[in-house]
Design a protein around this motif. Structure first.
Motif, PDB file in Angstrom:
ATOM      1  N   PRO A 145       0.825  -1.212   0.000  1.00  0.00           N
ATOM      2  CA  PRO A 145       0.000   0.000   0.000  1.00  0.00           C
ATOM      3  C   PRO A 145       0.854   1.256   0.000  1.00  0.00           C
ATOM      4  O   PRO A 145       1.925   1.286   0.618  1.00  0.00           O
ATOM      5  CB  PRO A 145      -0.791  -0.122   1.311  1.00  0.00           C
TER       6      PRO A 145
ATOM      7  N   SER B   4       1.401   5.455   0.758  1.00  0.00           N
ATOM      8  CA  SER B   4       1.245   6.212   2.010  1.00  0.00           C
ATOM      9  C   SER B   4      -0.199   6.618   2.258  1.00  0.00           C
ATOM     10  O   SER B   4      -0.663   6.593   3.403  1.00  0.00           O
ATOM     11  CB  SER B   4       2.149   7.451   1.986  1.00  0.00           C
TER      12      SER B   4
ATOM     13  N   GLU C 265      -2.954   5.058   1.188  1.00  0.00           N
ATOM     14  CA  GLU C 265      -3.742   3.886   1.578  1.00  0.00           C
ATOM     15  C   GLU C 265      -3.399   3.457   3.001  1.00  0.00           C
ATOM     16  O   GLU C 265      -4.285   3.074   3.771  1.00  0.00           O
ATOM     17  CB  GLU C 265      -3.508   2.721   0.614  1.00  0.00           C
ATOM     18  N   ARG C 266      -2.130   3.539   3.376  1.00  0.00           N
ATOM     19  CA  ARG C 266      -1.760   3.204   4.754  1.00  0.00           C
ATOM     20  C   ARG C 266      -2.455   4.129   5.740  1.00  0.00           C
ATOM     21  O   ARG C 266      -2.872   3.703   6.830  1.00  0.00           O
ATOM     22  CB  ARG C 266      -0.241   3.280   4.931  1.00  0.00           C
ATOM     23  N   ARG C 267      -2.577   5.377   5.364  1.00  0.00           N
ATOM     24  CA  ARG C 267      -3.273   6.334   6.234  1.00  0.00           C
ATOM     25  C   ARG C 267      -4.736   5.947   6.400  1.00  0.00           C
ATOM     26  O   ARG C 267      -5.283   6.005   7.509  1.00  0.00           O
ATOM     27  CB  ARG C 267      -3.162   7.750   5.653  1.00  0.00           C
TER      28      ARG C 267
ATOM     29  N   ILE D 129      -6.028   2.919   6.012  1.00  0.00           N
ATOM     30  CA  ILE D 129      -6.099   1.665   6.772  1.00  0.00           C
ATOM     31  C   ILE D 129      -5.912   1.943   8.256  1.00  0.00           C
ATOM     32  O   ILE D 129      -6.639   1.410   9.101  1.00  0.00           O
ATOM     33  CB  ILE D 129      -5.033   0.668   6.272  1.00  0.00           C
ATOM     34  N   ARG D 130      -4.929   2.786   8.573  1.00  0.00           N
ATOM     35  CA  ARG D 130      -4.666   3.136   9.974  1.00  0.00           C
ATOM     36  C   ARG D 130      -5.884   3.831  10.578  1.00  0.00           C
ATOM     37  O   ARG D 130      -6.228   3.596  11.753  1.00  0.00           O
ATOM     38  CB  ARG D 130      -3.435   4.035  10.059  1.00  0.00           C
TER      39      ARG D 130
ATOM     40  N   TYR E 298      -8.940  -6.482   5.060  1.00  0.00           N
ATOM     41  CA  TYR E 298      -7.561  -6.543   4.611  1.00  0.00           C
ATOM     42  C   TYR E 298      -6.929  -7.924   4.786  1.00  0.00           C
ATOM     43  O   TYR E 298      -6.145  -8.359   3.947  1.00  0.00           O
ATOM     44  CB  TYR E 298      -6.734  -5.498   5.361  1.00  0.00           C
TER      45      TYR E 298
ATOM     46  N   ARG F  86      -1.107  -5.118   4.369  1.00  0.00           N
ATOM     47  CA  ARG F  86      -2.054  -4.170   4.940  1.00  0.00           C
ATOM     48  C   ARG F  86      -2.343  -4.441   6.415  1.00  0.00           C
ATOM     49  O   ARG F  86      -2.570  -3.508   7.186  1.00  0.00           O
ATOM     50  CB  ARG F  86      -3.342  -4.188   4.107  1.00  0.00           C
TER      51      ARG F  86
ATOM     52  N   VAL G 176      -0.102  -2.757   9.056  1.00  0.00           N
ATOM     53  CA  VAL G 176      -0.351  -1.363   9.454  1.00  0.00           C
ATOM     54  C   VAL G 176      -0.916  -1.313  10.868  1.00  0.00           C
ATOM     55  O   VAL G 176      -0.727  -0.343  11.600  1.00  0.00           O
ATOM     56  CB  VAL G 176      -1.318  -0.687   8.457  1.00  0.00           C
TER      57      VAL G 176
ATOM     58  N   SER H 220       1.228  -0.223  13.831  1.00  0.00           N
ATOM     59  CA  SER H 220       1.607   1.190  13.986  1.00  0.00           C
ATOM     60  C   SER H 220       0.460   2.022  14.551  1.00  0.00           C
ATOM     61  O   SER H 220       0.566   3.243  14.627  1.00  0.00           O
ATOM     62  CB  SER H 220       2.054   1.773  12.633  1.00  0.00           C
TER      63      SER H 220
END
Length: 350
Positions: free
Chosen positions: A14, A16, A18-20, A22-23, A195, A322, A325, A328
């Motif tokens: 993913p 940045s 998409e990571r945001r 997901i987070r 995910y 995914r 993530v 974090s």
């Protein structure tokens, strides 16, 4: 491009943005669980202090102790309060969670795709795995006793109040299982499965176990929670898990009540190193046959399922990337730390 659990086509790693996203999803789910923890512990503690002060005539230490003694002498009121804490908490977070996470739990209440045989197999697995978990708990308890440790657990013994017993049975055998399935196999599992389904299964089972806040119930609940989550995902329905949960809770409470009425001293351990006699012995034998029979049957059902390949979906590389993530997400670490404290540390401090 990579496929996540046969749902959608995405890149393996993913970016940045998409990571945001997901987070954000993970943290929203953690917020739901944190609210449940705060309501079940902090809010309940504050409310109970006001109740004790009312009965005791003040907020001084002696008054609170006196009020607590008076309060718990009223078996109906104290039982009602003990049950209302999780009821109000779980109803609140279920409603808030479905809104915050944009979930449609009604779609999980379906009769399509599974049969009565599916439900019976799940019931067998749940009672069998809980029996296996109970054996593990006995061994752990034996070791802890060597170090002078003994954690507290929830008391669901019958009281002298018919109203208290009726409400407790209603909660433990019916309403509790429904609410817990809606929260843990509904809100929690569905919000995390997008995910990585396997990760969502084990996380929801772990939180389900930890929320009991004592190790005696945590381990059996975690083991059974895995089976409940697997079936919920396979059939996209929480109906089988609700039925299995109801049957398991009802059978446990039924045998507990039967033993309590047959021999109260043996049930409570008032007289140490005694063996059950008469009716109590009969209940112990029937209970052993029932639970160990389901344990053997669960092993057979589990082996057959593995041979037939009815196991959990293997996560794809994209799904694994995914789900990482999650680690974090600070809010989830707070949730897990709180659950571990209330489950494995706080009970041993009393």
């Amino acid at each position: 491009m990579e496929q996540i659990n046969n749902i959608t086509q995405v890149s393996v790693v993913p970016d940045s943005e998409e990571r945001r996203q997901i987070r954000k999803q993970y943290n929203r789910t953690a917020l739901i669980m944190l609210i449940n923890i705060l309501f079940f512990n902090v809010v309940a503690l504050i409310v109970s202090r006001f109740i004790f002060a009312y009965y005791g005539g003040g907020f001084e230490r002696e008054a609170l102790i006196r009020g607590k003694e008076i309060f718990y002498k009223n078996e109906f009121v104290s039982t009602l309060f003990s049950c209302l804490i999780p009821i109000v908490s779980e109803v609140t977070v279920i409603i808030f969670g479905t809104k915050l996470l944009n979930l449609n739990l009604k779609s999980l209440v379906t009769r399509d795709g599974y049969s009565g045989g599916t439900v019976m197999k799940l019931i067998t697995l749940i009672i069998g795995t809980q029996t296996a978990g109970s054996i593990i708990i006995v061994l752990i308890g034996f070791v802890l006793e060597k170090f002078g440790l003994s954690g507290e657990t929830v008391d669901i013994s019958a009281t002298t109040s018919f109203g208290a017993n009726a409400f407790l049975c209603f909660y433990v055998c019916l309403l509790g299982p429904v609410l817990e399935e809606l929260l843990y196999r509904g809100v929690l599992l569905q919000s995390m499965r997008k995910y990585n389904e396997r990760f969502a299964i084990f996380l929801s089972a772990a939180v389900f176990g930890l929320m009991h806040q004592n190790y005696q119930q945590c381990i059996p609940a975690f083991i059974s929670g895995v089976a409940l989550a697997v079936v919920t995902i396979k059939y996209n329905s929480i109906v089988p898990s609700i039925f299995a949960h109801i049957v398991a809770n009802t059978s446990n409470m039924l045998f507990g009540y039967m033993l309590q009425y047959a021999d109260p001293d043996y049930y409570t351990g008032t007289i140490p190193d005694t063996l059950p006699q008469g009716g109590a012995l009969a209940v112990v034998i029937v209970n052993a046959i029932f639970h160990y029979g389901f344990l053997i049957a669960a092993l057979i059902v589990g082996i057959v399922a593995i041979v037939k390949g009815n196991n959990m979906t293997v996560p794809t590389p994209a799904g694994k990337a995914r789900s990482r993530v999650f680690f974090s997400c600070v809010l989830w670490w707070i949730v897990l730390a709180a659950y571990v404290y209330f489950c494995f540390i706080e009970p041993f401090m009393k």
